[in-house]
Design a protein around this motif. Sequence first.
Motif, PDB file in Angstrom:
ATOM      1  N   LEU A 158       0.817  -1.221   0.000  1.00 24.89           N
ATOM      2  CA  LEU A 158       0.000   0.000   0.000  1.00 24.89           C
ATOM      3  C   LEU A 158       0.847   1.265   0.000  1.00 24.89           C
ATOM      4  O   LEU A 158       0.579   2.215  -0.739  1.00 24.89           O
ATOM      5  CB  LEU A 158      -0.917  -0.008   1.223  1.00 24.89           C
ATOM      6  CG  LEU A 158      -1.879   1.172   1.398  1.00 24.89           C
ATOM      7  CD1 LEU A 158      -2.861   1.248   0.235  1.00 24.89           C
ATOM      8  CD2 LEU A 158      -2.624   1.054   2.716  1.00 24.89           C
ATOM      9  N   HIS A 159       1.882   1.296   0.847  1.00 24.42           N
ATOM     10  CA  HIS A 159       2.668   2.519   1.036  1.00 24.42           C
ATOM     11  C   HIS A 159       4.037   2.498   0.346  1.00 24.42           C
ATOM     12  O   HIS A 159       4.704   3.526   0.293  1.00 24.42           O
ATOM     13  CB  HIS A 159       2.888   2.762   2.532  1.00 24.42           C
ATOM     14  CG  HIS A 159       1.645   3.131   3.281  1.00 24.42           C
ATOM     15  ND1 HIS A 159       1.110   4.403   3.245  1.00 24.42           N
ATOM     16  CD2 HIS A 159       0.829   2.400   4.080  1.00 24.42           C
ATOM     17  CE1 HIS A 159       0.021   4.446   4.013  1.00 24.42           C
ATOM     18  NE2 HIS A 159      -0.175   3.240   4.525  1.00 24.42           N
ATOM     19  N   GLY A 160       4.478   1.350  -0.120  1.00 32.83           N
ATOM     20  CA  GLY A 160       5.783   1.251  -0.760  1.00 32.83           C
ATOM     21  C   GLY A 160       6.899   0.847   0.178  1.00 32.83           C
ATOM     22  O   GLY A 160       7.917   0.309  -0.248  1.00 32.83           O
ATOM     23  N   ALA A 161       6.705   1.105   1.475  1.00 33.87           N
ATOM     24  CA  ALA A 161       7.726   0.762   2.480  1.00 33.87           C
ATOM     25  C   ALA A 161       7.136   0.989   3.858  1.00 33.87           C
ATOM     26  O   ALA A 161       6.085   1.615   4.005  1.00 33.87           O
ATOM     27  CB  ALA A 161       8.973   1.625   2.305  1.00 33.87           C
ATOM     28  N   VAL A 162       7.816   0.455   4.862  1.00 34.80           N
ATOM     29  CA  VAL A 162       7.539   0.783   6.260  1.00 34.80           C
ATOM     30  C   VAL A 162       8.867   1.133   6.901  1.00 34.80           C
ATOM     31  O   VAL A 162       9.824   0.359   6.828  1.00 34.80           O
ATOM     32  CB  VAL A 162       6.872  -0.385   7.014  1.00 34.80           C
ATOM     33  CG1 VAL A 162       6.837  -0.092   8.513  1.00 34.80           C
ATOM     34  CG2 VAL A 162       5.461  -0.627   6.502  1.00 34.80           C
ATOM     35  N   ASP A 163       8.941   2.319   7.513  1.00 35.19           N
ATOM     36  CA  ASP A 163      10.187   2.809   8.090  1.00 35.19           C
ATOM     37  C   ASP A 163      10.227   2.748   9.613  1.00 35.19           C
ATOM     38  O   ASP A 163      11.292   2.903  10.213  1.00 35.19           O
ATOM     39  CB  ASP A 163      10.427   4.256   7.662  1.00 35.19           C
ATOM     40  CG  ASP A 163      10.493   4.400   6.158  1.00 35.19           C
ATOM     41  OD1 ASP A 163      11.473   3.908   5.560  1.00 35.19           O
ATOM     42  OD2 ASP A 163       9.563   4.986   5.571  1.00 35.19           O
ATOM     43  N   GLY A 164       9.072   2.556  10.229  1.00 36.39           N
ATOM     44  CA  GLY A 164       9.062   2.526  11.687  1.00 36.39           C
ATOM     45  C   GLY A 164       7.756   2.008  12.235  1.00 36.39           C
ATOM     46  O   GLY A 164       6.725   2.047  11.551  1.00 36.39           O
ATOM     47  N   ILE A 165       7.806   1.495  13.466  1.00 32.95           N
ATOM     48  CA  ILE A 165       6.587   1.079  14.156  1.00 32.95           C
ATOM     49  C   ILE A 165       6.602   1.668  15.564  1.00 32.95           C
ATOM     50  O   ILE A 165       7.642   1.756  16.205  1.00 32.95           O
ATOM     51  CB  ILE A 165       6.444  -0.464  14.216  1.00 32.95           C
ATOM     52  CG1 ILE A 165       7.634  -1.113  14.935  1.00 32.95           C
ATOM     53  CG2 ILE A 165       6.281  -1.047  12.820  1.00 32.95           C
ATOM     54  CD1 ILE A 165       7.463  -2.624  15.146  1.00 32.95           C
ATOM     55  N   ILE A 166       5.435   2.103  15.999  1.00 32.65           N
ATOM     56  CA  ILE A 166       5.254   2.570  17.371  1.00 32.65           C
ATOM     57  C   ILE A 166       4.219   1.670  18.015  1.00 32.65           C
ATOM     58  O   ILE A 166       3.032   1.719  17.680  1.00 32.65           O
ATOM     59  CB  ILE A 166       4.803   4.041  17.428  1.00 32.65           C
ATOM     60  CG1 ILE A 166       5.825   4.943  16.736  1.00 32.65           C
ATOM     61  CG2 ILE A 166       4.615   4.476  18.887  1.00 32.65           C
ATOM     62  CD1 ILE A 166       5.441   6.421  16.721  1.00 32.65           C
ATOM     63  N   ASN A 167       4.679   0.806  18.914  1.00 37.86           N
ATOM     64  CA  ASN A 167       3.793  -0.137  19.593  1.00 37.86           C
ATOM     65  C   ASN A 167       3.199   0.534  20.830  1.00 37.86           C
ATOM     66  O   ASN A 167       3.770   0.496  21.916  1.00 37.86           O
ATOM     67  CB  ASN A 167       4.566  -1.401  19.958  1.00 37.86           C
ATOM     68  CG  ASN A 167       4.865  -2.246  18.745  1.00 37.86           C
ATOM     69  OD1 ASN A 167       3.972  -2.598  17.981  1.00 37.86           O
ATOM     70  ND2 ASN A 167       6.137  -2.561  18.547  1.00 37.86           N
ATOM     71  N   ASN A 168       2.046   1.152  20.614  1.00 37.95           N
ATOM     72  CA  ASN A 168       1.392   1.957  21.638  1.00 37.95           C
ATOM     73  C   ASN A 168       0.204   1.262  22.283  1.00 37.95           C
ATOM     74  O   ASN A 168      -0.128   1.546  23.438  1.00 37.95           O
ATOM     75  CB  ASN A 168       0.954   3.287  21.008  1.00 37.95           C
ATOM     76  CG  ASN A 168      -0.077   4.013  21.839  1.00 37.95           C
ATOM     77  OD1 ASN A 168       0.236   4.637  22.843  1.00 37.95           O
ATOM     78  ND2 ASN A 168      -1.344   3.921  21.411  1.00 37.95           N
ATOM     79  N   ALA A 169      -0.447   0.354  21.569  1.00 40.97           N
ATOM     80  CA  ALA A 169      -1.676  -0.270  22.074  1.00 40.97           C
ATOM     81  C   ALA A 169      -1.432  -0.991  23.385  1.00 40.97           C
ATOM     82  O   ALA A 169      -0.427  -1.694  23.552  1.00 40.97           O
ATOM     83  CB  ALA A 169      -2.227  -1.252  21.038  1.00 40.97           C
ATOM     84  N   GLY A 170      -2.342  -0.816  24.333  1.00 38.52           N
ATOM     85  CA  GLY A 170      -2.204  -1.486  25.616  1.00 38.52           C
ATOM     86  C   GLY A 170      -3.421  -1.283  26.486  1.00 38.52           C
ATOM     87  O   GLY A 170      -4.254  -0.405  26.218  1.00 38.52           O
TER      88      GLY A 170
END
Length: 269
Positions: free
Chosen positions: A79-91
């Motif tokens: 969809l976006h061409g790449a993924v550069d980062g993840i923020i694991n916020n869910a909790g």
Amino acid sequence: MKVNGKVIVVTGAGSGMGRALSLQLIKEGARVAGIDINEEGLRETRDLTGKASAAMSTHVVDITDRERVEALPAELIALHGAVDGIINNAGIIQPFVPIKDLAYDRIERIFNINLYGTLYMVKSFLPALLERPEAHIVNISSMGGFIPFPGQSFYGASKAAVKLLTEGLYAELKDSNVKVTVVHPGAVNTNITKNSNVEMRSDVSAEEQASMTLSAEKAAEIILNGMKADKYRVMVGKDARFLDLFYRFSPKRAVDFITKKMAQMAKAS
């Protein structure tokens, strides 16, 4: 890692800090893939981006579903061409009850979301992140992840596991292109209690509660500044910074202090 022009995945993007993080990332020129189990919340977050809505994609995902999470990297890269980062916020937090009184199904839910959800995201996205020129993983722990709060022992244990997981990840990736940050927020004004199906009894008004906590927007600003500076560890709020220092100086005294404060709060509610 500078976020302008990057694609960042944010879990828990349907409300609270996840929403604030998503909006600020887009404001700073990033594209966001918002992940949440709440479709309506995700839609509201995207609506708040206004004219920049094209910079955010929304994905209704239960992060405790490992197979679904494992399918996300290919889906988002297509969809976006790449993924550069993840923020694991869910909790989520737990009901304010002692260890002996909390049912196993509630305990398992806490660990499945807070720890295993974060673990699945890290394991699934890491191969793709290692292929980027630069990338970043941000895992949200809690001040409850380094100092215990009575009545939140399982929540704290899950967040302590996130802390150690993140620190271990940092050590393993230290010489790679992937930077790693662990975040310890203090009291932040979000709707985590509602999302956790936890009822809070208190005589404190909503206005007073807001004055005693950090806004989600300010918390998101501190977290993103830490991410952009490639910080190893980010403390969010005066309470988190104070307790971090206190606990390192004298762990037992710090725990006794928290226990006394929690007892006073319970008595006043």
